[in-house]
Design a protein around this motif. Structure first.
Motif, mmCIF file in Angstrom:
data_model
loop_
_atom_site.group_PDB
_atom_site.id
_atom_site.type_symbol
_atom_site.label_atom_id
_atom_site.label_comp_id
_atom_site.label_asym_id
_atom_site.label_seq_id
_atom_site.Cartn_x
_atom_site.Cartn_y
_atom_site.Cartn_z
ATOM 1 N N LYS A 89 0.836 -1.199 0.000
ATOM 2 C CA LYS A 89 0.000 0.000 0.000
ATOM 3 C C LYS A 89 0.868 1.244 0.000
ATOM 4 N N ARG A 90 0.331 2.294 -0.617
ATOM 5 C CA ARG A 90 0.961 3.613 -0.644
ATOM 6 C C ARG A 90 -0.114 4.660 -0.428
ATOM 7 N N ALA A 91 0.338 5.828 -0.014
ATOM 8 C CA ALA A 91 -0.578 6.961 0.124
ATOM 9 C C ALA A 91 -0.888 7.517 -1.255
ATOM 10 N N ILE A 97 -9.777 17.680 -0.348
ATOM 11 C CA ILE A 97 -8.659 16.855 -0.814
ATOM 12 C C ILE A 97 -8.321 15.902 0.327
ATOM 13 N N GLU A 98 -8.123 14.629 0.012
ATOM 14 C CA GLU A 98 -7.795 13.663 1.047
ATOM 15 C C GLU A 98 -6.600 12.817 0.650
ATOM 16 N N MET A 99 -5.946 12.265 1.673
ATOM 17 C CA MET A 99 -4.863 11.320 1.463
ATOM 18 C C MET A 99 -5.318 10.004 2.079
ATOM 19 N N VAL A 100 -5.321 8.951 1.266
ATOM 20 C CA VAL A 100 -5.758 7.629 1.709
ATOM 21 C C VAL A 100 -4.751 6.586 1.244
ATOM 22 N N GLU A 101 -4.802 5.410 1.835
ATOM 23 C CA GLU A 101 -3.944 4.322 1.400
ATOM 24 C C GLU A 101 -4.659 3.493 0.347
ATOM 25 N N ALA A 102 -3.875 3.021 -0.615
ATOM 26 C CA ALA A 102 -4.446 2.195 -1.676
ATOM 27 C C ALA A 102 -3.405 1.188 -2.140
ATOM 28 N N VAL A 103 -3.875 0.119 -2.743
ATOM 29 C CA VAL A 103 -3.030 -0.931 -3.292
ATOM 30 C C VAL A 103 -2.723 -0.587 -4.746
ATOM 31 N N TRP A 104 -1.508 -0.876 -5.164
ATOM 32 C CA TRP A 104 -1.098 -0.593 -6.532
ATOM 33 C C TRP A 104 -1.520 -1.734 -7.442
ATOM 34 N N GLY A 105 -2.360 -1.436 -8.409
ATOM 35 C CA GLY A 105 -2.762 -2.409 -9.421
ATOM 36 C C GLY A 105 -4.250 -2.675 -9.432
ATOM 37 N N TRP A 138 -7.515 6.139 -9.707
ATOM 38 C CA TRP A 138 -7.889 5.210 -8.640
ATOM 39 C C TRP A 138 -9.151 4.462 -9.023
ATOM 40 N N ASP A 139 -9.272 3.252 -8.460
ATOM 41 C CA ASP A 139 -10.453 2.420 -8.649
ATOM 42 C C ASP A 139 -11.064 2.143 -7.287
ATOM 43 N N PRO A 140 -12.393 2.242 -7.167
ATOM 44 C CA PRO A 140 -13.036 2.019 -5.866
ATOM 45 C C PRO A 140 -12.908 0.562 -5.436
ATOM 46 N N PRO A 141 -13.014 0.325 -4.134
ATOM 47 C CA PRO A 141 -12.992 -1.063 -3.670
ATOM 48 C C PRO A 141 -14.192 -1.818 -4.222
ATOM 49 N N PRO A 166 -9.380 -4.084 -2.474
ATOM 50 C CA PRO A 166 -9.397 -2.765 -1.821
ATOM 51 C C PRO A 166 -9.302 -1.608 -2.819
ATOM 52 N N LEU A 167 -9.400 -0.406 -2.295
ATOM 53 C CA LEU A 167 -9.125 0.795 -3.083
ATOM 54 C C LEU A 167 -7.766 0.594 -3.748
ATOM 55 N N SER A 168 -7.680 0.901 -5.041
ATOM 56 C CA SER A 168 -6.434 0.651 -5.767
ATOM 57 C C SER A 168 -6.168 1.784 -6.751
ATOM 58 N N TYR A 169 -4.969 1.766 -7.315
ATOM 59 C CA TYR A 169 -4.585 2.793 -8.289
ATOM 60 C C TYR A 169 -3.669 2.198 -9.340
ATOM 61 N N ARG A 170 -3.632 2.882 -10.482
ATOM 62 C CA ARG A 170 -2.704 2.543 -11.573
ATOM 63 C C ARG A 170 -1.967 3.813 -11.964
ATOM 64 N N ILE A 171 -0.680 3.695 -12.222
ATOM 65 C CA ILE A 171 0.156 4.829 -12.611
ATOM 66 C C ILE A 171 -0.047 5.126 -14.089
ATOM 67 N N VAL A 172 -0.204 6.393 -14.419
ATOM 68 C CA VAL A 172 -0.312 6.837 -15.813
ATOM 69 C C VAL A 172 1.111 6.965 -16.366
ATOM 70 N N THR A 173 1.346 6.356 -17.522
ATOM 71 C CA THR A 173 2.686 6.415 -18.123
ATOM 72 C C THR A 173 2.689 7.226 -19.406
ATOM 73 N N MET A 174 3.890 7.621 -19.786
ATOM 74 C CA MET A 174 4.093 8.388 -21.014
ATOM 75 C C MET A 174 5.361 7.883 -21.691
ATOM 76 N N PRO A 175 5.529 8.185 -22.973
ATOM 77 C CA PRO A 175 6.790 7.821 -23.629
ATOM 78 C C PRO A 175 7.951 8.547 -22.943
ATOM 79 N N ALA A 176 9.065 7.855 -22.821
ATOM 80 C CA ALA A 176 10.234 8.442 -22.160
ATOM 81 C C ALA A 176 10.738 9.644 -22.936
#
Length: 170
Positions: A17-19, A31-39, A97-100, A105-115
């Motif tokens: 988990k990360r904030a 604005i809130e800070m919550v913990e979520a699972v990556w993926g 983020w995606d709801p539980p 659980p609450l989760s998130y995915r990182i947005v990527t871009m070309p290097a």
């Protein structure tokens, strides 16, 4: 939950988990800070846990969030690197983020871009960096996404090798 920006490592074990920072879905003025699972939940993608989402051709109109980071890590073959802003400031990685749902659980995915120019010698993509001055533009979708999704100017990122850690004696 730690609120301090920490290194973001794409090789981190699954389920950690990360904030994350987001608009409160129950009170969008907050604005809130919550913990979520990556993926993402693997039940909806043939057992695959997606941890990244490409920025190309997407608008991300809802569920935007930010992952505070002091650096991000990357690797090519046996070589590992740390990447920081040249200023030394912390930054955010853009995410959604995606709801539980059920037992996921609450989760998130990182947005990527070309290097960009600073990263392309090492890998072809990286997480989309949102600088502190652009936090609200990302969360609210008020900035022109083309601006937020643009490559940082050359020499904005500092790449250095990570030293191999010596094995601990038994």
């Amino acid at each position: 939950m730690s609120t301090a920006p920490t290194p973001f490592d794409p090789d981190a074990p699954q389920g950690g988990k990360r904030a994350l920072v987001r608009r409160n879905p129950d009170d969008p003025a907050e604005i809130e800070m919550v913990e979520a699972v990556w993926g993402s939940d693997p039940r909806f993608s043939d057992g695959v846990n997606f941890r990244f989402v490409r920025s190309e051709g997407r608008a991300f109109p809802a569920r935007r969030c930010l992952i505070p980071a002091s650096e991000f890590r990357m690797g090519t073959g046996d070589h590992r690197y740390r990447v920081t802003l040249d200023s030394g400031n912390f930054f955010y990685l853009a995410a959604i983020w995606d709801p539980p749902l059920a037992d996921w659980p609450l989760s998130y995915r990182i947005v990527t871009m070309p290097a960009g120019a600073d990263i392309i010698p090492y890998q072809s993509r990286h997480g989309l960096i949102i600088q502190r001055r652009d936090v609200m533009r990302w969360l609210d979708g008020t900035g022109i996404d083309k601006d937020l999704l643009a490559e940082l100017p050359r020499h904005s990122l500092f790449v250095e090798p990570l030293k191999a850690q010596a094995a601990l004696p038994l």
